[in-house]
Design a protein around this motif. Structure first.
Motif, PDB file in Angstrom:
ATOM      1  N   GLY A  20      -1.360  -7.151   1.925  1.00 54.42           N
ATOM      2  CA  GLY A  20      -0.446  -6.160   2.563  1.00 54.42           C
ATOM      3  C   GLY A  20       0.544  -5.189   3.280  1.00 54.42           C
ATOM      4  N   GLY A  21      -0.151  -5.570   4.977  1.00 50.19           N
ATOM      5  CA  GLY A  21      -0.351  -4.828   5.919  1.00 50.19           C
ATOM      6  C   GLY A  21      -0.677  -3.341   6.366  1.00 50.19           C
ATOM      7  N   VAL A  22      -0.257  -3.177   7.192  1.00 51.57           N
ATOM      8  CA  VAL A  22      -0.820  -1.701   7.885  1.00 51.57           C
ATOM      9  C   VAL A  22      -0.169  -0.119   6.594  1.00 51.57           C
ATOM     10  CG1 VAL A  22      -0.754  -0.337   9.812  1.00 51.57           C
ATOM     11  CG2 VAL A  22      -0.685  -2.322   9.923  1.00 51.57           C
ATOM     12  N   SER A  23       0.752  -0.754   6.407  1.00 54.39           N
ATOM     13  CA  SER A  23       1.181   0.451   5.009  1.00 54.39           C
ATOM     14  C   SER A  23       0.805   0.081   4.355  1.00 54.39           C
ATOM     15  CB  SER A  23       2.632   0.336   5.075  1.00 54.39           C
ATOM     16  OG  SER A  23       2.943   1.298   3.878  1.00 54.39           O
ATOM     17  N   ALA A  24       0.438  -0.879   3.234  1.00 48.54           N
ATOM     18  CA  ALA A  24      -0.635  -0.829   2.162  1.00 48.54           C
ATOM     19  C   ALA A  24      -1.779  -0.521   2.481  1.00 48.54           C
ATOM     20  CB  ALA A  24      -0.335  -2.104   1.201  1.00 48.54           C
ATOM     21  N   MET A  25      -2.263  -1.061   3.601  1.00 50.98           N
ATOM     22  CA  MET A  25      -3.847  -0.841   3.973  1.00 50.98           C
ATOM     23  C   MET A  25      -3.617   1.047   3.726  1.00 50.98           C
ATOM     24  SD  MET A  25      -6.000  -1.910   7.041  1.00 50.98           S
ATOM     25  CE  MET A  25      -5.097  -3.606   6.889  1.00 50.98           C
ATOM     26  N   MET A  26      -2.641   1.244   4.358  1.00 50.14           N
ATOM     27  CA  MET A  26      -3.184   2.880   4.415  1.00 50.14           C
ATOM     28  C   MET A  26      -2.914   4.183   3.403  1.00 50.14           C
ATOM     29  SD  MET A  26      -0.304   5.453   7.101  1.00 50.14           S
ATOM     30  CE  MET A  26       1.061   5.010   5.689  1.00 50.14           C
ATOM     31  N   TYR A  27      -2.014   3.496   2.744  1.00 54.20           N
ATOM     32  CA  TYR A  27      -1.861   4.037   1.581  1.00 54.20           C
ATOM     33  C   TYR A  27      -3.046   3.710   0.230  1.00 54.20           C
ATOM     34  CZ  TYR A  27       2.444   5.834   2.044  1.00 54.20           C
ATOM     35  OH  TYR A  27       3.270   6.668   2.170  1.00 54.20           O
ATOM     36  N   ALA A  28      -3.717   2.371   0.518  1.00 56.83           N
ATOM     37  CA  ALA A  28      -4.700   1.950  -0.473  1.00 56.83           C
ATOM     38  C   ALA A  28      -6.077   2.493   0.868  1.00 56.83           C
ATOM     39  CB  ALA A  28      -4.762   0.439  -0.232  1.00 56.83           C
ATOM     40  N   MET A  29      -6.431   2.382   1.101  1.00 60.90           N
ATOM     41  CA  MET A  29      -7.033   3.543   2.186  1.00 60.90           C
ATOM     42  C   MET A  29      -7.477   5.263   0.740  1.00 60.90           C
ATOM     43  SD  MET A  29     -10.086   3.053   3.304  1.00 60.90           S
ATOM     44  CE  MET A  29     -10.113   1.724   5.095  1.00 60.90           C
ATOM     45  N   ALA A  30      -6.199   5.808   1.330  1.00 64.79           N
ATOM     46  CA  ALA A  30      -6.337   6.968   1.126  1.00 64.79           C
ATOM     47  C   ALA A  30      -6.872   7.280  -0.528  1.00 64.79           C
ATOM     48  CB  ALA A  30      -4.854   7.613   1.392  1.00 64.79           C
ATOM     49  N   GLY A  31      -6.542   6.111  -1.142  1.00 69.36           N
ATOM     50  CA  GLY A  31      -6.418   5.888  -2.998  1.00 69.36           C
ATOM     51  C   GLY A  31      -8.256   5.488  -3.176  1.00 69.36           C
ATOM     52  N   GLY A  32      -8.603   5.052  -2.264  1.00 70.11           N
ATOM     53  CA  GLY A  32      -9.833   4.496  -2.172  1.00 70.11           C
ATOM     54  C   GLY A  32     -10.912   5.114  -2.162  1.00 70.11           C
ATOM     55  N   VAL A  33     -10.968   5.736  -1.261  1.00 73.14           N
ATOM     56  CA  VAL A  33     -11.494   6.995  -0.236  1.00 73.14           C
ATOM     57  C   VAL A  33     -11.530   8.078  -1.418  1.00 73.14           C
ATOM     58  CG1 VAL A  33     -12.175   8.515   1.125  1.00 73.14           C
ATOM     59  CG2 VAL A  33     -11.351   6.373   2.167  1.00 73.14           C
ATOM     60  N   LYS A  43     -13.037  -4.457   0.737  1.00 75.32           N
ATOM     61  CA  LYS A  43     -11.848  -4.540   0.316  1.00 75.32           C
ATOM     62  C   LYS A  43      -9.908  -3.914   1.006  1.00 75.32           C
ATOM     63  CE  LYS A  43      -8.889  -3.803  -4.396  1.00 75.32           C
ATOM     64  NZ  LYS A  43      -7.955  -3.249  -4.095  1.00 75.32           N
ATOM     65  N   VAL A  44     -10.037  -2.900   0.756  1.00 76.89           N
ATOM     66  CA  VAL A  44      -8.903  -2.711   1.129  1.00 76.89           C
ATOM     67  C   VAL A  44      -8.582  -2.672   2.911  1.00 76.89           C
ATOM     68  CG1 VAL A  44      -8.196  -0.573   2.715  1.00 76.89           C
ATOM     69  CG2 VAL A  44      -9.192  -0.138   0.508  1.00 76.89           C
ATOM     70  N   VAL A  45      -9.780  -3.315   3.793  1.00 72.33           N
ATOM     71  CA  VAL A  45      -9.319  -4.250   4.678  1.00 72.33           C
ATOM     72  C   VAL A  45      -8.399  -5.109   4.640  1.00 72.33           C
ATOM     73  CG1 VAL A  45      -9.637  -4.588   7.082  1.00 72.33           C
ATOM     74  CG2 VAL A  45     -10.168  -2.650   5.896  1.00 72.33           C
ATOM     75  N   LEU A  46      -9.604  -5.945   4.233  1.00 70.89           N
ATOM     76  CA  LEU A  46      -9.677  -7.854   4.371  1.00 70.89           C
ATOM     77  C   LEU A  46      -8.054  -7.690   2.815  1.00 70.89           C
ATOM     78  CD1 LEU A  46     -13.267  -8.986   2.995  1.00 70.89           C
ATOM     79  CD2 LEU A  46     -11.490  -9.569   5.969  1.00 70.89           C
ATOM     80  N   SER A  47      -7.604  -7.207   2.658  1.00 71.69           N
ATOM     81  CA  SER A  47      -6.513  -7.534   1.230  1.00 71.69           C
ATOM     82  C   SER A  47      -5.450  -6.970   2.431  1.00 71.69           C
ATOM     83  CB  SER A  47      -6.761  -6.137   0.306  1.00 71.69           C
ATOM     84  OG  SER A  47      -6.886  -5.104  -0.245  1.00 71.69           O
ATOM     85  N   GLY A  48      -5.379  -5.650   2.901  1.00 77.60           N
ATOM     86  CA  GLY A  48      -3.845  -5.291   3.356  1.00 77.60           C
ATOM     87  C   GLY A  48      -4.449  -6.477   5.022  1.00 77.60           C
ATOM     88  N   LEU A  49      -5.209  -6.694   5.180  1.00 82.54           N
ATOM     89  CA  LEU A  49      -4.776  -8.114   6.220  1.00 82.54           C
ATOM     90  C   LEU A  49      -4.539  -8.593   5.401  1.00 82.54           C
ATOM     91  CD1 LEU A  49      -7.923  -8.034   8.416  1.00 82.54           C
ATOM     92  CD2 LEU A  49      -5.463  -7.076   9.396  1.00 82.54           C
TER      93      LEU A  49
END
Length: 171
Positions: free
Chosen positions: A78-91, A69-75
């Motif tokens: 959202g972009g790289v910045s959104a993906m970075m924050y989403a990954m931190a929160g998701g993990v 979800k994080v990677v696909l929704s980021g791509l």
């Protein structure tokens, strides 16, 4: 999911459907003006799908779904910045939810803790990126909101899991 069946066609298809559901829910959520006064606030609709996966499938599968979800929704959105924050929160969220589920806390409480962990990890990352501690004040507001949205998500996920388990017993 049992380990021996994790890569069955049925389970792969189920994971594909759950991933698609999370992406659609995330997109719908991005269209909703939830709290424009508090930037970054979301309902966390797709987290209900992760709760379902955690309780009906298993922790590794739920974690994989979060990563997808994080990677696909980021791509897609959202972009790289959104993906970075989403990954931190998701993990952070998944680790906390997996831990407290193992100690048999209620699904509602697990969801609320997951929401708080998600926001805390994102704010911590922002504090590191922006080199400021001032965001701790923002975390207080986000924690209160996370408790509410986590409760709503937990209630919805709990009702869904209860219903699915009833259907499984019948069939």
């Amino acid at each position: 999911m049992r380990k021996r069946n994790r890569f069955s066609t049925r389970n792969i298809a189920l994971c594909g459907l759950l991933t698609a559901m999370m992406l659609v829910l995330g997109f719908i959520e991005s269209l909703l003006p939830v709290a424009t006064a508090v930037p970054g606030v979301k309902l966390g609709l797709s987290n209900g799908v992760l709760m379902f996966a955690l309780y009906m499938l298993d922790a590794p599968t739920a974690f994989l779904l979060m990563l997808l979800k994080v990677v696909l929704s980021g791509l897609l959105f959202g972009g790289v910045s959104a993906m970075m924050y989403a990954m931190a929160g998701g993990v952070a969220s998944m680790l906390v939810m997996i831990l407290f589920k193992r100690f048999n806390f209620s699904m509602l409480f697990v969801s609320m803790l997951g929401a708080v962990a998600h926001n805390a990890a994102q704010v911590l990352l922002a504090m590191i990126v922006l080199h400021t501690r001032q965001l701790l004040y923002y975390l207080a507001v986000l924690t209160l909101i996370a408790l509410v949205t986590g409760a709503v998500t937990g209630i919805a996920a709990q009702a869904t899991v209860k219903h699915i388990r009833k259907l499984k017993k019948r069939g």
